[in-house]
Enzyme design. Structure first.
Site, PDB file in Angstrom:
ATOM      1  N   TYR A   1      14.482  -4.290  16.336  1.00  5.89           N
ATOM      2  CA  TYR A   1      14.344  -4.177  14.872  1.00  5.89           C
ATOM      3  C   TYR A   1      15.543  -4.815  14.183  1.00  5.89           C
ATOM      4  O   TYR A   1      15.379  -5.595  13.226  1.00  5.89           O
ATOM      5  CB  TYR A   1      14.210  -2.719  14.451  1.00  5.89           C
ATOM      6  CG  TYR A   1      14.210  -2.548  12.946  1.00  5.89           C
ATOM      7  CD1 TYR A   1      13.128  -2.993  12.191  1.00  5.89           C
ATOM      8  CD2 TYR A   1      15.297  -1.999  12.279  1.00  5.89           C
ATOM      9  CE1 TYR A   1      13.127  -2.878  10.801  1.00  5.89           C
ATOM     10  CE2 TYR A   1      15.306  -1.877  10.897  1.00  5.89           C
ATOM     11  CZ  TYR A   1      14.217  -2.315  10.163  1.00  5.89           C
ATOM     12  OH  TYR A   1      14.231  -2.208   8.795  1.00  5.89           O
TER      13      TYR A   1
ATOM     14  N   THR B   1      10.890   6.796   2.885  1.00  5.91           N
ATOM     15  CA  THR B   1       9.528   6.292   2.715  1.00  5.91           C
ATOM     16  C   THR B   1       8.759   6.606   4.000  1.00  5.91           C
ATOM     17  O   THR B   1       9.199   7.424   4.806  1.00  5.91           O
ATOM     18  CB  THR B   1       9.515   4.771   2.470  1.00  5.91           C
ATOM     19  OG1 THR B   1      10.038   4.117   3.640  1.00  5.91           O
ATOM     20  CG2 THR B   1      10.372   4.391   1.265  1.00  5.91           C
TER      21      THR B   1
ATOM     22  N   GLY C   1      19.866   0.527   2.771  1.00  2.74           N
ATOM     23  CA  GLY C   1      20.238   1.469   3.815  1.00  2.74           C
ATOM     24  C   GLY C   1      19.123   2.477   3.984  1.00  2.74           C
ATOM     25  O   GLY C   1      17.947   2.115   4.006  1.00  2.74           O
TER      26      GLY C   1
ATOM     27  N   VAL D   1      16.306   4.822   3.259  1.00  2.00           N
ATOM     28  CA  VAL D   1      15.326   5.016   2.185  1.00  2.00           C
ATOM     29  C   VAL D   1      14.253   5.972   2.688  1.00  2.00           C
ATOM     30  O   VAL D   1      13.696   5.765   3.776  1.00  2.00           O
ATOM     31  CB  VAL D   1      14.659   3.687   1.758  1.00  2.00           C
ATOM     32  CG1 VAL D   1      13.812   3.902   0.507  1.00  2.00           C
ATOM     33  CG2 VAL D   1      15.703   2.610   1.511  1.00  2.00           C
TER      34      VAL D   1
ATOM     35  N   THR E   1       0.802  -1.224   0.000  1.00  2.00           N
ATOM     36  CA  THR E   1       0.000   0.000   0.000  1.00  2.00           C
ATOM     37  C   THR E   1       0.832   1.270   0.000  1.00  2.00           C
ATOM     38  O   THR E   1       0.281   2.365  -0.155  1.00  2.00           O
ATOM     39  CB  THR E   1      -0.942   0.040   1.221  1.00  2.00           C
ATOM     40  OG1 THR E   1      -0.177  -0.142   2.415  1.00  2.00           O
ATOM     41  CG2 THR E   1      -1.998  -1.047   1.116  1.00  2.00           C
TER      42      THR E   1
ATOM     43  N   GLY F   1       5.282   2.990  -0.134  1.00  2.00           N
ATOM     44  CA  GLY F   1       6.723   2.813  -0.061  1.00  2.00           C
ATOM     45  C   GLY F   1       7.288   1.786  -1.014  1.00  2.00           C
ATOM     46  O   GLY F   1       6.925   1.722  -2.190  1.00  2.00           O
TER      47      GLY F   1
ATOM     48  N   PHE G   1       8.703   4.730   6.403  1.00  2.00           N
ATOM     49  CA  PHE G   1       9.393   3.949   7.436  1.00  2.00           C
ATOM     50  C   PHE G   1       9.616   4.773   8.705  1.00  2.00           C
ATOM     51  O   PHE G   1       9.260   4.349   9.808  1.00  2.00           O
ATOM     52  CB  PHE G   1      10.738   3.458   6.884  1.00  2.00           C
ATOM     53  CG  PHE G   1      11.586   2.699   7.864  1.00  2.00           C
ATOM     54  CD1 PHE G   1      11.421   1.342   8.035  1.00  2.00           C
ATOM     55  CD2 PHE G   1      12.565   3.349   8.611  1.00  2.00           C
ATOM     56  CE1 PHE G   1      12.207   0.632   8.939  1.00  2.00           C
ATOM     57  CE2 PHE G   1      13.353   2.653   9.516  1.00  2.00           C
ATOM     58  CZ  PHE G   1      13.181   1.296   9.677  1.00  2.00           C
TER      59      PHE G   1
END
Length: 259
Positions: free
Chosen positions: A157, A192, A188, A190, A16, A18, A194
């Site tokens: 994570y 988005t 690495g 990015v 949906t 990224g 995130f």
């Protein structure tokens, strides 16, 4: 480049936004039919309509929280029966928080573990079983450089992405003697959603992650994913790492604005 994947069917999780959405777009442009999963129905359906109209490919959508094992085992098999999967992109994943381990949230730990590891396992078990029956298929797991080098506050994570990398190696061992190929793509920095998710929508913290340099885009990752998935059948790219030119590892990042 020769198109070796046109006409195949790919399942992309977390499509949906990224990287998942960018990979779905690249695959559709290559003539790949799609099964897209995610938790945001409106986004899934809008993307499906757009790709079907523009790329003339078939797109099936499935609103699915991959953490829910019962839902995965109930909802996915009927789709796989109708549309056997040639390509699986395990993209769904997230990071939450950046606190030291002793100050971390157990609820956030469980969400990361349930999504990044257990959700990947639930999906892959079903799809890989079908691939084994057909003796062909390609699985691409989205890892991270965080799965190779830990950083302060990354703890759980980082551990989940290390697990993804090790699972890719183990899955390749399990696929010995078959034509199933499995790889990890480890990005690495990015730009988005995130960091929006990690910091709960705090724009100041989110923007600070990408300040002073040019990060990767979701499209950069999708370009590499397409290359990996399109290589000849005798080629299996088992691990690929991609970072912005300004970044050399999680600790070495040039924020001087020169790149």
């Amino acid at each position: 480049m020769t198109n070796r994947i046109g006409g195949k069917t790919a399942l992309v999780t977390g499509a949906t936004a990224g990287i998942g959405e960018a990979i779905a777009r690249r695959l559709a442009a290559a003539g790949v039919h799609l099964i897209l999963t995610g938790r945001r129905t409106q986004r899934l359906e809008a993307l499906a309509r757009e790709l079907e109209n523009r790329e003339a490919v078939a797109v099936t959508t499935l609103r699915l929280d991959i953490r829910d094992r019962e839902a995965v085992e109930r909802e996915l098999p009927p789709i796989l029966e109708k549309s056997p999967v040639d390509i699986l992109v395990n993209n769904a994943g997230l990071a939450l928080g950046l606190e030291p381990l002793d100050l971390g949230s157990v609820e956030e730990w469980e969400q990361m573990i349930d999504t990044n590891i257990k959700g990947l396992l639930y999906i892959t078990r079903l799809v890989m079983g079908q691939m084994r029956e057909r003796n062909r298929g390609h699985i691409l797991n989205l890892g991270s450089i965080a799965g190779e080098t830990a950083y302060p506050g990354g703890n759980v994570y980082c551990a989940t992405k290390a697990a993804v990398h090790m699972l890719t190696e183990a899955m390749n061992a399990d696929a010995l003697g078959t034509r199933i190929r499995i790889g990890t793509l480890a990005p690495g920095a990015v730009d988005t959603e995130f960091s929006d998710v990690r910091f709960g929508g705090d724009r100041t913290k989110r923007d600070a992650v990408y300040e002073g340099y040019t990060p990767l885009s979701a499209e950069d990752i999708a370009d590499l994913a397409l290359y990996i998935l399109n290589v000849p059948e005798h080629v299996n790219i088992q691990h690929a790492r991609i970072m912005p030119t300004a970044q050399r590892n999680p600790y070495l990042l040039d924020r001087e604005g020169t790149i």
